[in-house]
Enzyme design. Structure first.
Site, PDB file in Angstrom:
ATOM      1  N   ASP A 245      -8.822  -4.790  -6.017  1.00  0.00           N
ATOM      2  CA  ASP A 245      -8.353  -3.918  -5.082  1.00  0.00           C
ATOM      3  C   ASP A 245      -8.383  -2.269  -5.630  1.00  0.00           C
ATOM      4  OD1 ASP A 245      -7.049  -2.404  -2.937  1.00  0.00           O
ATOM      5  OD2 ASP A 245      -5.091  -3.619  -3.041  1.00  0.00           O
TER       6      ASP A 245
ATOM      7  N   HIS B 114      -7.812  -5.467  -0.038  1.00  0.00           N
ATOM      8  CA  HIS B 114      -6.390  -4.646  -0.268  1.00  0.00           C
ATOM      9  C   HIS B 114      -5.503  -5.378   0.814  1.00  0.00           C
ATOM     10  CE1 HIS B 114      -3.726  -1.428  -0.245  1.00  0.00           C
ATOM     11  NE2 HIS B 114      -3.955  -1.079   0.852  1.00  0.00           N
TER      12      HIS B 114
ATOM     13  N   SER C 149       0.671  -1.104   0.119  1.00  0.00           N
ATOM     14  CA  SER C 149      -0.101  -0.039   0.013  1.00  0.00           C
ATOM     15  C   SER C 149       0.864   1.383   0.104  1.00  0.00           C
ATOM     16  CB  SER C 149      -0.826  -0.033   1.112  1.00  0.00           C
ATOM     17  OG  SER C 149      -2.154   0.912   0.912  1.00  0.00           O
TER      18      SER C 149
END
Length: 436
Positions: free
Chosen positions: A331, A398, A274
């Site tokens: 995602d 995610h 991320s």
């Protein structure tokens, strides 16, 4: 940019012994993404001792061809179908990111919130990822560059935490592991978003030019202006009197490592999830731009957002930076910020083409500094094609654990997962027997 920051409990698709993770919980048992559980071989993991995953032949293959597995040939022929040795390496680097998450103090009521819970030397062992053969050598912190109003100091301390522990540098010291890898490997691992100010930085989606000390080399070589997401750059370059910038900490430690080990086969692998994936890309670019004697620099990123524009992508390619993006097509984080340019348009001076948009909208998008470009090579996976993850929500798509499960079970684009492959083979055997 870690969706786990929302206070939820995600129901895992692994075996019942796997602990559930919430916003502030850290599992008391190891979730090791390297060894399969026989009850559910696609998506369950059991603790694994260092090095036990690899047979003699696979270890020899990695040692002999380590530059190929680090992306020297852009992973040509290794991604579809996914090479088993590469799969193991991706999962191994995912462990280092998992250690960064487990070592971070997520509890806002704790006096040590936003710091590393463990001493540096025992970080990897106490985060329960098993033996790695690596020794952490440097803790890394990121600082928010947003100017906060004075009244915010009257609020809770977690609201205004400006600098926080973001990851670490670790150097492979185990002789057997160095022999298995074929070189000494240096890992930089970054976690994803965890604090309020990091979330605010994530929202600063417009592109901004790289500062002169980073971009000078690019401009001299290519005459192009590299631009990156404002918030990511702020977190990478901002510092305070008490805490140097993440950029300075990375440069200082890599300089020390190169001085100590620069005369032996060496690789630098930067990995993150991320927000950590975005910082990994910026760090790789910075290292190759700063050190003329930099070793092979590879990024293994999980669920990363877009980072920069087309010129930034071109500069990464020219510098020899190798990036493998692990992307879950379900995602949302991998689809932001901004818009993606036409990836076939590689010439620096050609007009930017934003796929699917009329020309007048394209002009507005370009003027607003929101045109991004995907970087590196992509390993695209999908939760919807995974039998055990197809019903997961936005947050599940995610999660780092989801990415590791997808990598663990992926076979190829034609036969996405091992469970599917077994069904296909079983059907093929039945049809063959029926013809006898």
């Amino acid at each position: 940019m870690r969706l786990a920051a929302i206070a939820i409990t995600v129901k895992p698709c692994t075996s019942p012994t796997t602990p559930k993770l919430t916003q502030y919980s850290v599992p008391t048992t190891a979730i090791n993404p390297l060894k399969l559980n026989t009850e559910n071989p696609e998506f369950s993991w059991t603790p694994l001792k260092h090095g036990s995953l690899f047979t003699h032949s696979s270890s020899a293959k990695l040692a002999r061809n380590w530059m190929e597995y680090q992306g020297m040939n852009n992973w040509d022929g290794l991604l579809d179908p996914l090479d088993d040795t590469l799969r193991s390496e991706i999962l191994r680097y995912g462990q280092f990111v998992e250690a960064a998450y487990r070592s971070f103090d997520f509890d806002p009521s704790s006096p040590t919130f936003a710091t590393c819970k463990f001493p540096k030397n025992s970080l990897l062992t106490r985060s329960c990822i098993g033996e790695t053969g690596y020794k952490p050598t440097k803790n890394l912190r990121a600082t928010c560059g947003i100017q906060l109003p004075r009244w915010i100091d009257r609020g809770p301390s977690w609201l205004s935490t400006q600098s926080s522990w973001i990851g670490y540098v670790a150097v492979c010291q185990d002789k057997e592991e160095i022999a298995r890898l074929g070189r000494r490997d240096v890992v930089i691992a970054f976690r994803g978003t965890a604090t309020c100010l990091e979330w605010l930085e994530n929202l600063r989606a417009t592109l901004t030019s790289l500062p002169d000390d980073v971009a000078n080399v690019c401009l001299k070589r290519s005459g192009c202006g590299s631009m990156v997401e404002s918030g990511f750059l702020s977190l990478y370059t901002s510092g305070t009197a008490a805490c140097p910038s993440l950029q300075n900490m990375v440069r200082e430690e890599i300089g020390r490592v190169l001085e100590m080990y620069g005369d032996e086969p060496l690789s630098l692998t930067i990995t993150g999830h991320s927000l950590g994936a975005a910082l990994a890309t910026l760090a790789a670019h910075d290292i190759n731009s700063t050190f003329s004697n930099a070793p092979m620099v590879t990024v293994i990123s999980f669920g990363g957002p877009r980072v920069g524009n087309q010129s930034f992508r071109c500069q990464l390619e020219r510098s020899g930076t190798k990036i493998l993006r692990i992307v879950n097509s379900d995602d949302l984080i991998t689809k932001v910020p901004g818009f993606v340019i036409d990836n076939n348009d590689m010439a620096d001076k050609q007009a930017v083409n934003v796929a699917g948009l009329p020309s007048w909208v394209q002009k507005r998008v370009v003027d607003s500094q929101l045109v991004y470009a995907d970087v590196g090579q992509e390993l695209r996976l999908s939760s919807k094609e995974c039998p055990h993850l197809s019903k997961g929500g936005v947050a599940t798509c995610h999660e780092l654990s989801t990415y590791l499960q997808l990598v663990n079970g992926f076979v190829s684009s034609n036969c996405p997962f091992r469970a599917t492959a077994r069904r296909v083979l079983s059907k093929h055997r039945r049809e063959k027997l029926a013809t006898l």
